[in-house]
Design a protein around this motif. Structure first.
Motif, PDB file in Angstrom:
ATOM      1  N   TYR A 109      18.228  45.100  35.512  1.00 15.26           N
ATOM      2  CA  TYR A 109      17.323  43.993  35.219  1.00 15.26           C
ATOM      3  C   TYR A 109      15.895  44.517  35.140  1.00 15.26           C
ATOM      4  O   TYR A 109      15.537  45.504  35.779  1.00 15.26           O
ATOM      5  CB  TYR A 109      17.392  42.932  36.326  1.00 15.26           C
ATOM      6  N   VAL A 110      15.080  43.824  34.355  1.00 20.56           N
ATOM      7  CA  VAL A 110      13.662  44.147  34.284  1.00 20.56           C
ATOM      8  C   VAL A 110      12.848  42.947  34.736  1.00 20.56           C
ATOM      9  O   VAL A 110      13.179  41.801  34.410  1.00 20.56           O
ATOM     10  CB  VAL A 110      13.228  44.579  32.861  1.00 20.56           C
ATOM     11  N   LYS A 134      22.057  43.214  49.062  1.00 19.51           N
ATOM     12  CA  LYS A 134      21.637  44.569  48.721  1.00 19.51           C
ATOM     13  C   LYS A 134      20.998  44.577  47.341  1.00 19.51           C
ATOM     14  O   LYS A 134      21.594  44.109  46.368  1.00 19.51           O
ATOM     15  CB  LYS A 134      22.825  45.529  48.753  1.00 19.51           C
ATOM     16  N   LEU A 135      19.786  45.115  47.244  1.00 19.70           N
ATOM     17  CA  LEU A 135      19.043  45.194  45.998  1.00 19.70           C
ATOM     18  C   LEU A 135      18.424  46.572  45.858  1.00 19.70           C
ATOM     19  O   LEU A 135      18.127  47.249  46.853  1.00 19.70           O
ATOM     20  CB  LEU A 135      17.920  44.155  45.961  1.00 19.70           C
ATOM     21  N   ALA A 176      18.921  55.222  39.206  1.00 20.45           N
ATOM     22  CA  ALA A 176      18.947  54.266  40.311  1.00 20.45           C
ATOM     23  C   ALA A 176      20.073  53.244  40.192  1.00 20.45           C
ATOM     24  O   ALA A 176      20.751  52.926  41.180  1.00 20.45           O
ATOM     25  CB  ALA A 176      17.601  53.555  40.415  1.00 20.45           C
ATOM     26  N   ALA A 177      20.288  52.711  38.989  1.00 20.51           N
ATOM     27  CA  ALA A 177      21.308  51.669  38.828  1.00 20.51           C
ATOM     28  C   ALA A 177      22.715  52.205  39.046  1.00 20.51           C
ATOM     29  O   ALA A 177      23.613  51.457  39.446  1.00 20.51           O
ATOM     30  CB  ALA A 177      21.197  51.044  37.434  1.00 20.51           C
ATOM     31  N   SER A 178      22.917  53.497  38.804  1.00 23.18           N
ATOM     32  CA  SER A 178      24.251  54.081  38.919  1.00 23.18           C
ATOM     33  C   SER A 178      24.625  54.445  40.357  1.00 23.18           C
ATOM     34  O   SER A 178      25.780  54.773  40.623  1.00 23.18           O
ATOM     35  CB  SER A 178      24.353  55.324  38.030  1.00 23.18           C
ATOM     36  N   ILE A 232      16.534  46.249  39.829  1.00 22.19           N
ATOM     37  CA  ILE A 232      15.415  45.636  39.112  1.00 22.19           C
ATOM     38  C   ILE A 232      14.303  46.661  38.964  1.00 22.19           C
ATOM     39  O   ILE A 232      13.878  47.256  39.964  1.00 22.19           O
ATOM     40  CB  ILE A 232      14.870  44.410  39.884  1.00 22.19           C
ATOM     41  N   PHE A 233      13.852  46.886  37.746  1.00 22.49           N
ATOM     42  CA  PHE A 233      12.694  47.762  37.576  1.00 22.49           C
ATOM     43  C   PHE A 233      11.515  46.959  37.061  1.00 22.49           C
ATOM     44  O   PHE A 233      11.666  45.905  36.432  1.00 22.49           O
ATOM     45  CB  PHE A 233      12.995  48.953  36.660  1.00 22.49           C
TER      46      PHE A 233
END
Length: 344
Positions: free
Chosen positions: A23-24, A160-161, A270-272, A280-281
């Motif tokens: 997500y952005v 968790k995020l 990071a997402a992996s 979220i970036f």
């Protein structure tokens, strides 16, 4: 919802799902959060009054945000502007009522930042009606990001995020992480830095093409809290350009160069780490001021899927174009050459 001022209308991000767990958080200008809250707090504490001029240096995003805050609260504004402040932004700032003073000419961004600091010190010695906002040092800039943390918490029910964003002055990512963790979110925080930044000790590795002035520094940032970060990434101009071009071409998101760095880090690493965990970036600003140095050279961009980081365990192993170091929320060691840096 009807707002009383444009700054309140545009400060919140658009949260966009880009695929899988990625997500952005896309802002028009992220630092509106910090400037509005900081100026309101200063007024409420009677630390400034309507006759004062609010002063700071900026490479762009903070200048726009501070000018908007001063416009809202009918305060005077004085910006010592980086060479990265383009004519379009300069005109906006002036029409908002700000004095825009270009910093003394410098051969690179490191000297540009130091020249801006020196000019601020000169003004403070000459005038008593000026309040230096100290975006790089004052923890008052943390206040506004509680609202951003609430936006994230409202949109993501997962405990968790993962959050990816530029370190910058430390307030945007550090403060958001602090507030999310206070809300009992299990947050993994990835901080993004350019090479050559004294923050997190990479001043000994220079990127000749660096123009990502807003997420790193050649001077000490006193409000960065290293112990908030789980990973630190150092990423080059080339890899950041690859990211921001793909972000527009693939997802339709027109954003600034730091967003390209964050997208590359989030999409390529990071997402992996946990595909069940939302990642979220932050896209902190729009891409207009990067038209010539970044978007006009889009033919040189490579797919982000071809970019991979080098994992390092010590700063001495840093090298272009992308390194990641598990930081484990450790406090700083003394930055390399910090004694020689000009500290605001």
């Amino acid at each position: 919802m009807i707002h009383s001022h444009i700054s309140d209308a545009i400060k919140q991000p658009h949260i966009v799902h880009l695929g899988k767990n990625l997500y952005v958080a896309r802002f028009e200008s992220m630092k509106i959060y910090s400037t509005l809250a900081a100026v309101k707090s200063l007024l409420e504490q009677n630390l400034i009054n309507q006759q004062d001029t609010l002063l700071d240096s900026s490479s762009g995003i903070y200048a726009y945000a501070l000018a908007l805050a001063c416009n809202k609260y009918s305060l005077k504004c004085h910006i010592i502007a980086s060479k990265t402040v383009d004519p379009v932004l300069k005109l906006q700032l002036e029409l908002l009522g700000a004095i825009v003073e270009p910093a003394k000419s410098a051969p690179n961004l490191k000297m540009d930042q130091q020249n801006r600091v020196e000019r601020i010190q000169q003004i403070l010695m000459q005038r008593s009606d000026v309040h230096w906002m100290q975006q790089y040092h004052d923890d008052i800039h943390y206040l506004g990001y509680q609202e951003f943390a609430k936006v994230i918490a409202k949109n993501f029910s997962a405990q968790k995020l993962t959050l990816v964003g530029g370190v910058g002055s430390g307030c945007s990512t550090g403060a958001t992480a602090q507030y999310l963790r206070a809300m009992d979110k299990d947050l993994t925080l990835h901080g993004v830095q350019p090479f050559g930044s004294i923050t997190f000790n990479s001043s000994h590795v220079e990127d000749p093409d660096i123009i990502i002035a807003g997420i790193g520094s050649s001077i000490e940032f006193k409000n960065v809290r290293a112990e908030f970060y789980d990973y630190i990434h150092w990423i080059s101009f080339d890899y950041s350009r690859n990211g921001v071009i793909e972000l527009l071409k693939k997802h339709g998101v027109f954003a600034g160069l730091s967003a390209g760095a964050c997208y590359t880090v989030a999409n390529g690493f990071a997402a992996s780490l946990d595909e069940q965990q939302p990642c979220i970036f932050i896209a902190a600003d729009m891409g207009h001021r990067y038209f010539e140095p970044v978007f006009q050279t889009y033919q040189q961009a490579k797919p982000v899927s071809e970019l991979f980081p080098i994992t390092i365990n010590k700063i001495d192993d840093l090298k272009l174009d992308w390194c990641v170091m598990p930081w484990h929320r450790q406090p700083f060691n003394k930055p390399i050459n910090q004694a020689e840096a000009i500290v605001e």
